[in-house]
Structures are given as C-alpha cells and as structure tokens.
Scaffold this motif. Structure first.
Motif, PDB file in Angstrom:
ATOM      1  N   SER A  21      33.662  44.041  40.840  1.00 58.63           N
ATOM      2  CA  SER A  21      34.577  42.949  40.502  1.00 58.63           C
ATOM      3  C   SER A  21      35.992  43.490  40.344  1.00 58.63           C
ATOM      4  CB  SER A  21      34.137  42.273  39.205  1.00 58.63           C
ATOM      5  OG  SER A  21      32.857  41.702  39.374  1.00 58.63           O
ATOM      6  N   PHE A  22      36.960  42.645  40.704  1.00 57.85           N
ATOM      7  CA  PHE A  22      38.363  43.036  40.658  1.00 57.85           C
ATOM      8  C   PHE A  22      39.192  41.926  40.037  1.00 57.85           C
ATOM      9  CE2 PHE A  22      36.380  45.292  44.093  1.00 57.85           C
ATOM     10  CZ  PHE A  22      36.874  46.579  43.979  1.00 57.85           C
ATOM     11  N   ASP A  23      40.272  42.321  39.380  1.00 59.37           N
ATOM     12  CA  ASP A  23      41.284  41.368  38.924  1.00 59.37           C
ATOM     13  C   ASP A  23      42.634  41.947  39.328  1.00 59.37           C
ATOM     14  OD1 ASP A  23      41.939  43.346  37.016  1.00 59.37           O
ATOM     15  OD2 ASP A  23      40.850  42.337  35.416  1.00 59.37           O
ATOM     16  N   LYS A  24      43.702  41.322  38.892  1.00 63.11           N
ATOM     17  CA  LYS A  24      45.030  41.797  39.317  1.00 63.11           C
ATOM     18  C   LYS A  24      45.307  43.239  38.907  1.00 63.11           C
ATOM     19  CE  LYS A  24      47.530  37.496  39.911  1.00 63.11           C
ATOM     20  NZ  LYS A  24      48.707  36.720  39.557  1.00 63.11           N
ATOM     21  N   THR A  25      44.702  43.694  37.813  1.00 56.34           N
ATOM     22  CA  THR A  25      44.957  45.059  37.349  1.00 56.34           C
ATOM     23  C   THR A  25      44.249  46.108  38.201  1.00 56.34           C
ATOM     24  OG1 THR A  25      43.128  45.120  35.756  1.00 56.34           O
ATOM     25  CG2 THR A  25      45.250  44.251  34.967  1.00 56.34           C
ATOM     26  N   THR A  26      43.234  45.692  38.962  1.00 55.76           N
ATOM     27  CA  THR A  26      42.478  46.647  39.781  1.00 55.76           C
ATOM     28  C   THR A  26      42.643  46.383  41.283  1.00 55.76           C
ATOM     29  OG1 THR A  26      40.499  45.276  39.510  1.00 55.76           O
ATOM     30  CG2 THR A  26      40.749  47.157  38.006  1.00 55.76           C
ATOM     31  N   LEU A  27      43.611  45.566  41.644  1.00 58.09           N
ATOM     32  CA  LEU A  27      43.837  45.192  43.042  1.00 58.09           C
ATOM     33  C   LEU A  27      44.027  46.407  43.953  1.00 58.09           C
ATOM     34  CD1 LEU A  27      44.198  42.926  45.102  1.00 58.09           C
ATOM     35  CD2 LEU A  27      46.599  42.792  44.454  1.00 58.09           C
ATOM     36  N   LYS A  28      44.656  47.452  43.448  1.00 57.32           N
ATOM     37  CA  LYS A  28      44.922  48.639  44.271  1.00 57.32           C
ATOM     38  C   LYS A  28      43.646  49.406  44.632  1.00 57.32           C
ATOM     39  CE  LYS A  28      49.621  49.263  42.688  1.00 57.32           C
ATOM     40  NZ  LYS A  28      50.564  50.075  41.953  1.00 57.32           N
ATOM     41  N   GLU A  29      42.525  49.082  43.978  1.00 57.14           N
ATOM     42  CA  GLU A  29      41.260  49.766  44.222  1.00 57.14           C
ATOM     43  C   GLU A  29      40.381  49.039  45.247  1.00 57.14           C
ATOM     44  OE1 GLU A  29      39.446  50.420  40.363  1.00 57.14           O
ATOM     45  OE2 GLU A  29      41.427  50.753  39.494  1.00 57.14           O
ATOM     46  N   VAL A  30      40.829  47.873  45.706  1.00 54.38           N
ATOM     47  CA  VAL A  30      40.036  47.041  46.616  1.00 54.38           C
ATOM     48  C   VAL A  30      39.740  47.764  47.926  1.00 54.38           C
ATOM     49  CG1 VAL A  30      40.095  44.948  48.033  1.00 54.38           C
ATOM     50  CG2 VAL A  30      40.690  44.829  45.613  1.00 54.38           C
ATOM     51  N   HIS A  31      40.744  48.357  48.565  1.00 50.06           N
ATOM     52  CA  HIS A  31      40.547  49.004  49.869  1.00 50.06           C
ATOM     53  C   HIS A  31      39.502  50.120  49.773  1.00 50.06           C
ATOM     54  CE1 HIS A  31      41.433  50.134  53.991  1.00 50.06           C
ATOM     55  NE2 HIS A  31      41.352  51.388  53.569  1.00 50.06           N
TER      56      HIS A  31
END
Length: 108
Positions: A21-31
């Motif tokens: 799961s992701f939110d705005k604080t972890t967006l950089k970890e999506v890729h």
C-alpha cells in the motif's frame, strides 16, 4: 478498506496476492515495488469508488501515473491510499458471511 483487508489476510495467513500500500508519503517507492511484479499491474483505490477504483495495465509507466492520479484525488477520498498487487488470473468471487467466531451463516 482494501489495505485493511490485505493486512488481515496476511496477518491470518490467508492466501492473497502479493501487495503493498502507498500514500503520498511513499509515492517515490512505487516504481521500485512495481519493478518486483510481473505485468499486468493491479492498482486499487483503497476505499469505495463506485466500482471504478481498479486499474489493470501492462505498462509500468501508466501504472505509476494511475497511482499518482489516485493519490491526487482521481477517486476522491477513496484514493488517499492505493494498493498495488500482483495480478492473479481466475474468476472473481465475493462472499458475504456473518460469524460469531465459531459458527457462520452465508448471506445470499
């Protein structure tokens, strides 16, 4: 909440697709997470989105854009958190059950 459901399934060792799961604080970890999956990618708004909150795509860059769009309000508050999960091929089934922890009753 899809995040709550996935956490519950994992915690109780109930088989489920790999996810994060992701939110705005972890967006950089999506890729980095998407790179661990084999396409297609399954992107889900965490909350209720009137049956429109799931995107399935074979393109990693489109998946990243969808995550960002959801987190930026595409589905309102339903997309404040996004679940990315492994694609599982098969038939989808929803079952509603009431239980007291010992017995259960299937609902129609």
């Amino acid at each position: 909440s899809k995040d709550f459901s996935k956490d519950f399934l994992t915690r109780h060792k109930i088989p489920t697709a790999a996810y994060r799961s992701f939110d705005k604080t972890t967006l950089k970890e999506v890729h980095a997470f998407l790179s661990t999956l084999t396409p297609p990618y399954v992107i889900k708004a965490d909350g209720l989105a009137a049956g429109k909150g799931v995107i399935i795509t074979d393109d990693i860059f489109e998946a990243e854009k969808e995550v960002e769009a959801m987190l930026n309000g595409k589905f309102g508050i339903a997309g404040q958190k996004v679940v990315i999960e492994q694609f599982l091929k098969g038939i989808e089934l929803s079952v509603f059950i009431i239980t007291d922890g010992v017995t259960y009753k299937l609902l129609p």
